[in-house]
Design an enzyme around this catalytic site. Sequence first.
Site, PDB file in Angstrom:
ATOM      1  N   HIS A  47      94.370  49.585  98.008  1.00 37.19           N
ATOM      2  CA  HIS A  47      92.970  48.611  97.561  1.00 37.19           C
ATOM      3  C   HIS A  47      92.440  48.973  96.145  1.00 37.19           C
ATOM      4  O   HIS A  47      91.521  48.483  95.675  1.00 37.19           O
ATOM      5  CB  HIS A  47      91.873  48.971  98.694  1.00 37.19           C
ATOM      6  CG  HIS A  47      90.916  47.864  98.762  1.00 37.19           C
ATOM      7  ND1 HIS A  47      89.667  47.775  98.395  1.00 37.19           N
ATOM      8  CD2 HIS A  47      91.131  46.385  99.022  1.00 37.19           C
ATOM      9  CE1 HIS A  47      88.933  46.722  98.388  1.00 37.19           C
ATOM     10  NE2 HIS A  47      89.679  45.826  98.598  1.00 37.19           N
ATOM     11  N   LYS A  53      91.966  49.006  92.122  1.00 40.63           N
ATOM     12  CA  LYS A  53      92.102  48.073  90.998  1.00 40.63           C
ATOM     13  C   LYS A  53      91.948  48.905  89.780  1.00 40.63           C
ATOM     14  O   LYS A  53      91.032  49.278  89.241  1.00 40.63           O
ATOM     15  CB  LYS A  53      91.281  46.976  90.881  1.00 40.63           C
ATOM     16  CG  LYS A  53      91.340  46.079  92.139  1.00 40.63           C
ATOM     17  CD  LYS A  53      90.481  46.766  93.375  1.00 40.63           C
ATOM     18  CE  LYS A  53      90.556  45.274  94.383  1.00 40.63           C
ATOM     19  NZ  LYS A  53      89.711  45.943  95.642  1.00 40.63           N
ATOM     20  N   ASP A  92      97.646  52.616  77.009  1.00 30.79           N
ATOM     21  CA  ASP A  92      97.748  53.621  75.846  1.00 30.79           C
ATOM     22  C   ASP A  92      96.954  55.047  76.352  1.00 30.79           C
ATOM     23  O   ASP A  92      96.971  56.000  75.261  1.00 30.79           O
ATOM     24  CB  ASP A  92      97.390  53.219  74.548  1.00 30.79           C
ATOM     25  CG  ASP A  92      98.297  52.100  74.089  1.00 30.79           C
ATOM     26  OD1 ASP A  92      99.229  51.936  74.492  1.00 30.79           O
ATOM     27  OD2 ASP A  92      97.899  51.270  73.200  1.00 30.79           O
ATOM     28  N   HIS A 114      81.039  39.753  95.165  1.00 33.22           N
ATOM     29  CA  HIS A 114      81.873  40.801  95.628  1.00 33.22           C
ATOM     30  C   HIS A 114      81.988  42.180  94.940  1.00 33.22           C
ATOM     31  O   HIS A 114      82.862  42.907  95.139  1.00 33.22           O
ATOM     32  CB  HIS A 114      83.454  40.220  95.130  1.00 33.22           C
ATOM     33  CG  HIS A 114      84.630  40.660  95.559  1.00 33.22           C
ATOM     34  ND1 HIS A 114      85.582  41.517  95.164  1.00 33.22           N
ATOM     35  CD2 HIS A 114      85.365  40.668  96.942  1.00 33.22           C
ATOM     36  CE1 HIS A 114      86.568  42.002  95.866  1.00 33.22           C
ATOM     37  NE2 HIS A 114      86.317  41.438  96.967  1.00 33.22           N
ATOM     38  N   LYS A 129      80.936  45.979  94.375  1.00 35.73           N
ATOM     39  CA  LYS A 129      80.863  47.033  95.290  1.00 35.73           C
ATOM     40  C   LYS A 129      79.951  48.313  94.437  1.00 35.73           C
ATOM     41  O   LYS A 129      80.627  48.966  93.615  1.00 35.73           O
ATOM     42  CB  LYS A 129      82.054  47.837  95.562  1.00 35.73           C
ATOM     43  CG  LYS A 129      83.062  46.529  96.587  1.00 35.73           C
ATOM     44  CD  LYS A 129      84.034  46.150  95.464  1.00 35.73           C
ATOM     45  CE  LYS A 129      85.290  45.594  96.200  1.00 35.73           C
ATOM     46  NZ  LYS A 129      85.175  44.754  97.396  1.00 35.73           N
ATOM     47  N   ASP A 165      67.892  55.872  92.222  1.00 37.30           N
ATOM     48  CA  ASP A 165      67.047  56.701  91.576  1.00 37.30           C
ATOM     49  C   ASP A 165      67.177  56.670  89.840  1.00 37.30           C
ATOM     50  O   ASP A 165      66.641  57.487  89.037  1.00 37.30           O
ATOM     51  CB  ASP A 165      66.808  58.292  91.965  1.00 37.30           C
ATOM     52  CG  ASP A 165      66.162  58.289  93.234  1.00 37.30           C
ATOM     53  OD1 ASP A 165      65.789  57.693  93.725  1.00 37.30           O
ATOM     54  OD2 ASP A 165      66.428  59.633  93.752  1.00 37.30           O
TER      55      ASP A 165
END
Length: 337
Positions: A78, A80, A85, A255, A257, A262
């Site tokens: 899952h 991404k 370079d 979408h 996450k 604090d």
Amino acid sequence: IHIEFYIINNDKIGNRIKNILITKAKEGVKVRLLFDDVGSWSLPKKYINELREAGVEVYPFMEVKFPLLTSKVNYRNHRKIVVVDGMVAYLGGMNIADRYIEGSRRLGQWHDTLLKIEGEAVHSLQVIFLLDWYFVTGDIVNNRTLYFPEIKVTNYHPLQIVTSGPDSDWASIMQVFFHAITRATHHIYISSPYFIPNESILTALKTAALSGVDVRIILPGKSDSTVVYWSSLSFVSELLDAGIKVYLFQNGFDHSKLIMIDSAFSSVGSANMDIRSFEDNFEVAAIIYDEQITKNLESSFMDKLIQCQIITTENWSKRPLKHSYKEAMARLISPLF
């Protein structure tokens, strides 16, 4: 160029990325691409062959012949990740698909968060990609000078890259979240499109709220997964009982996450606040220990609250009875989704 995504679609942005990679490969740039075989199940062979014919190395992660019949469907990549370079990297919640840019007819505009990183943390993402590459291909890429160049940066923002997955005995990302939540003293802000927490995270959040910490959670007002949507709502009653403020995002589909605590701790990555991300899937997250970046994320979070509907105990108790049945059934079967 090293690229690793859960979903790659054969659409406008997917073909734009494909054409860029083909161009760079023909210019002599080494291009490696990993895609999850379930997340990108609809990616046509023609798309893959065009890349390979141009010199791009392309492989599916844990290839699945019969996704409805194999246990491998439960252990998906899952992540991404993009590394260029060995100097610049990206990670977050976005996949390669038009809906992340243009939205969709059913859900409206999609909102997501992608983090650009320069500095030594890029090397951590490079290691993660190369380990996944070895896992899939068996090839060891060990040119340290080429893939891990010396990096000089002028700005210092401390962060660490954390991974988790079924190849580890430790649910590292979940443990980081749990530790951070239990140490919160003022506020906890969470944005999660798929909120099905395990007992540890749920207890930590409720305990924090009962201790006087301002806990706020943004959930989708509408979702791309009906079962997960209703399952997430099944937690609302006990969250409200503990004093946690729950909001439903109304302006499309969020979408992102994210977790911010604090104004000193934040996380951006691929992991959802659910058991599948904590235990079953290969995930990656940037854990940020920087006040400036965390406050920027918190400011964005507060802006999103304006686009949300807050759930109160009074209006939640008046929801239709059939909704309660949907929540209970969805929570029961959510481990299958």
